[in-house]
Design a protein around this motif. Structure first.
Motif, PDB file in Angstrom:
ATOM      1  N   ARG A 115       2.501   1.701  -3.429  1.00 34.34           N
ATOM      2  CA  ARG A 115       1.560   2.166  -4.456  1.00 34.34           C
ATOM      3  C   ARG A 115       1.291   3.657  -4.305  1.00 34.34           C
ATOM      4  O   ARG A 115       1.258   4.397  -5.299  1.00 34.34           O
ATOM      5  CB  ARG A 115       0.249   1.378  -4.372  1.00 34.34           C
ATOM      6  N   GLU A 116       1.099   4.118  -3.079  1.00 39.12           N
ATOM      7  CA  GLU A 116       0.825   5.531  -2.849  1.00 39.12           C
ATOM      8  C   GLU A 116       2.037   6.396  -3.199  1.00 39.12           C
ATOM      9  O   GLU A 116       1.891   7.488  -3.758  1.00 39.12           O
ATOM     10  CB  GLU A 116       0.426   5.761  -1.388  1.00 39.12           C
ATOM     11  N   ALA A 160      -9.667   0.107   0.042  1.00 39.28           N
ATOM     12  CA  ALA A 160      -8.773   1.252  -0.131  1.00 39.28           C
ATOM     13  C   ALA A 160      -8.822   1.848  -1.530  1.00 39.28           C
ATOM     14  O   ALA A 160      -8.685   3.062  -1.697  1.00 39.28           O
ATOM     15  CB  ALA A 160      -7.334   0.841   0.215  1.00 39.28           C
ATOM     16  N   TYR A 161      -9.026   0.988  -2.552  1.00 37.83           N
ATOM     17  CA  TYR A 161      -8.939   1.471  -3.927  1.00 37.83           C
ATOM     18  C   TYR A 161     -10.176   1.164  -4.764  1.00 37.83           C
ATOM     19  O   TYR A 161     -10.210   1.475  -5.956  1.00 37.83           O
ATOM     20  CB  TYR A 161      -7.703   0.870  -4.617  1.00 37.83           C
ATOM     21  N   GLU A 197     -11.178  -1.665  -5.802  1.00 42.93           N
ATOM     22  CA  GLU A 197     -10.918  -2.702  -6.793  1.00 42.93           C
ATOM     23  C   GLU A 197     -11.963  -3.817  -6.675  1.00 42.93           C
ATOM     24  O   GLU A 197     -12.275  -4.278  -5.573  1.00 42.93           O
ATOM     25  CB  GLU A 197      -9.518  -3.291  -6.572  1.00 42.93           C
ATOM     26  N   VAL A 252       0.842  -1.208   0.000  1.00 45.79           N
ATOM     27  CA  VAL A 252       0.000   0.000   0.000  1.00 45.79           C
ATOM     28  C   VAL A 252       0.871   1.250   0.000  1.00 45.79           C
ATOM     29  O   VAL A 252       0.644   2.194  -0.772  1.00 45.79           O
ATOM     30  CB  VAL A 252      -0.955  -0.005   1.214  1.00 45.79           C
ATOM     31  N   GLY A 281      -7.571  -4.044  -1.194  1.00 42.73           N
ATOM     32  CA  GLY A 281      -7.774  -3.395  -2.485  1.00 42.73           C
ATOM     33  C   GLY A 281      -9.206  -2.935  -2.680  1.00 42.73           C
ATOM     34  O   GLY A 281      -9.460  -1.875  -3.257  1.00 42.73           O
TER      35      GLY A 281
END
Length: 298
Positions: free
Chosen positions: A38-39, A264-265, A267, A35, A261
């Motif tokens: 990715r950020e 947070a995103y 997905e 995480v 995922g």
């Protein structure tokens, strides 16, 4: 029943339990690292991400330097440390590209082709036998990869290929770590990782440097602390358990990553990822049982 358990068997069971705990802790740390990475990759290059992860790790080991200094001065198996970290650094680069471009669950599912590579490298370098269960595990793992990548549905994302390549590099690095634990403590293995990979990261980061902002610092800390903790916990687990036991347990990262995922995103939770991951996991089941039986008889 418990009265018939010998002291050695009792110790082995305690070690096995402790090993499982370290595996779970490493899973949590690896997800935190992914995480944070990715950020960071939103504003920094992937090469910078690798450098700052190692830089944060350096800040942590400096605090603990006195504890590890006597063992570091001995420089045991230094050549293997160098080989392990060059291989691992290369794998990290490919893996981080995958983390940035693919759903987290897909990255971890593809990464779990690693048992296939572990079995191959163990046969090649450690002269371990490729038994029938391990061969079946290899074939089943390959089928699982095909389910996840689904080559018949359009073009395969090149990033998936990089993650598969990263899994091979990670497996080779893991074989090195297993050998290193024979003479080196988990803490020193991690310290050498930082000392070797930090200059490597700095050199490659200079070739693609982006401005760093204050808002990047929290993600640097998450990625750096997560990376250091993950590898320390994994080394602790490998010190207590065989690699063929540790890695399949680590498959739990697939559903955990899918949950992270999703929340947070946003997905979508892809059932093909879970199906492919399940095939890879089940294909390793017999090999794991055999290794576990051998472990319990020690």
């Amino acid at each position: 029943m418990s009265a018939n358990i010998s002291p050695d068997q009792s110790t082995s069971r305690v070690e096995f339990t402790h090993g499982l705990i370290w595996v779970v802790l490493s899973m949590v740390a690896f997800i935190g690292m992914s995480v944070g990475s990715r950020e960071l990759a939103v504003s920094l290059s992937i090469r910078q991400v690798l450098f700052f992860r190692a830089l944060v790790g350096l800040g942590i080991i400096v605090v603990l330097a006195r504890k590890f200094l006597p063992e570091l001065k001995q420089a045991k198996m230094i050549r293997l440390h160098i080989v392990r970290n060059v291989v691992h650094f290369t794998g990290q680069y490919f893996w981080t590209i995958g983390v940035v471009l693919l759903p987290l669950a897909s990255v971890f599912a593809l990464e779990f082709t690693m048992p296939i590579w572990v079995a191959f490298f163990a046969w090649l370098f450690l002269k371990e036998k490729l038994t029938r269960p391990r061969i079946l595990a290899t074939l089943g793992g390959f089928i699982g990869v095909l389910v996840i990548a689904r080559p018949g549905v359009g073009m395969i994302d090149p990033s998936a290929g990089l993650v598969l390549l990263a899994a091979a590099f990670y497996a080779l690095a893991l074989i090195c770590v297993k050998e290193l634990t024979r003479e080196c403590s988990p803490g020193v293995i991690v310290v050498w990782m930082i000392l070797i990979q930090l200059p490597l990261g700095f050199i490659v980061a200079l070739t693609d440097w982006h401005p760093v902002h204050l808002t990047d610092v929290p993600w640097m800390l998450l990625a750096g602390i997560g990376a250091l903790s993950a590898h320390f916990c994994q080394a602790q687990a490998l010190k207590r358990l065989d690699a063929s036991v540790v890695i399949p347990i680590d498959f739990l990262r697939v559903p955990l990553a899918a949950i992270v995922g999703f929340y947070a995103y946003g997905e979508a939770i892809d059932l093909w990822v879970f199906l492919g991951g399940a095939i890879i996991l089940l294909s390793n089941y017999q090999a794991v049982l055999k290794e576990r039986r051998r472990y319990s008889l020690r």
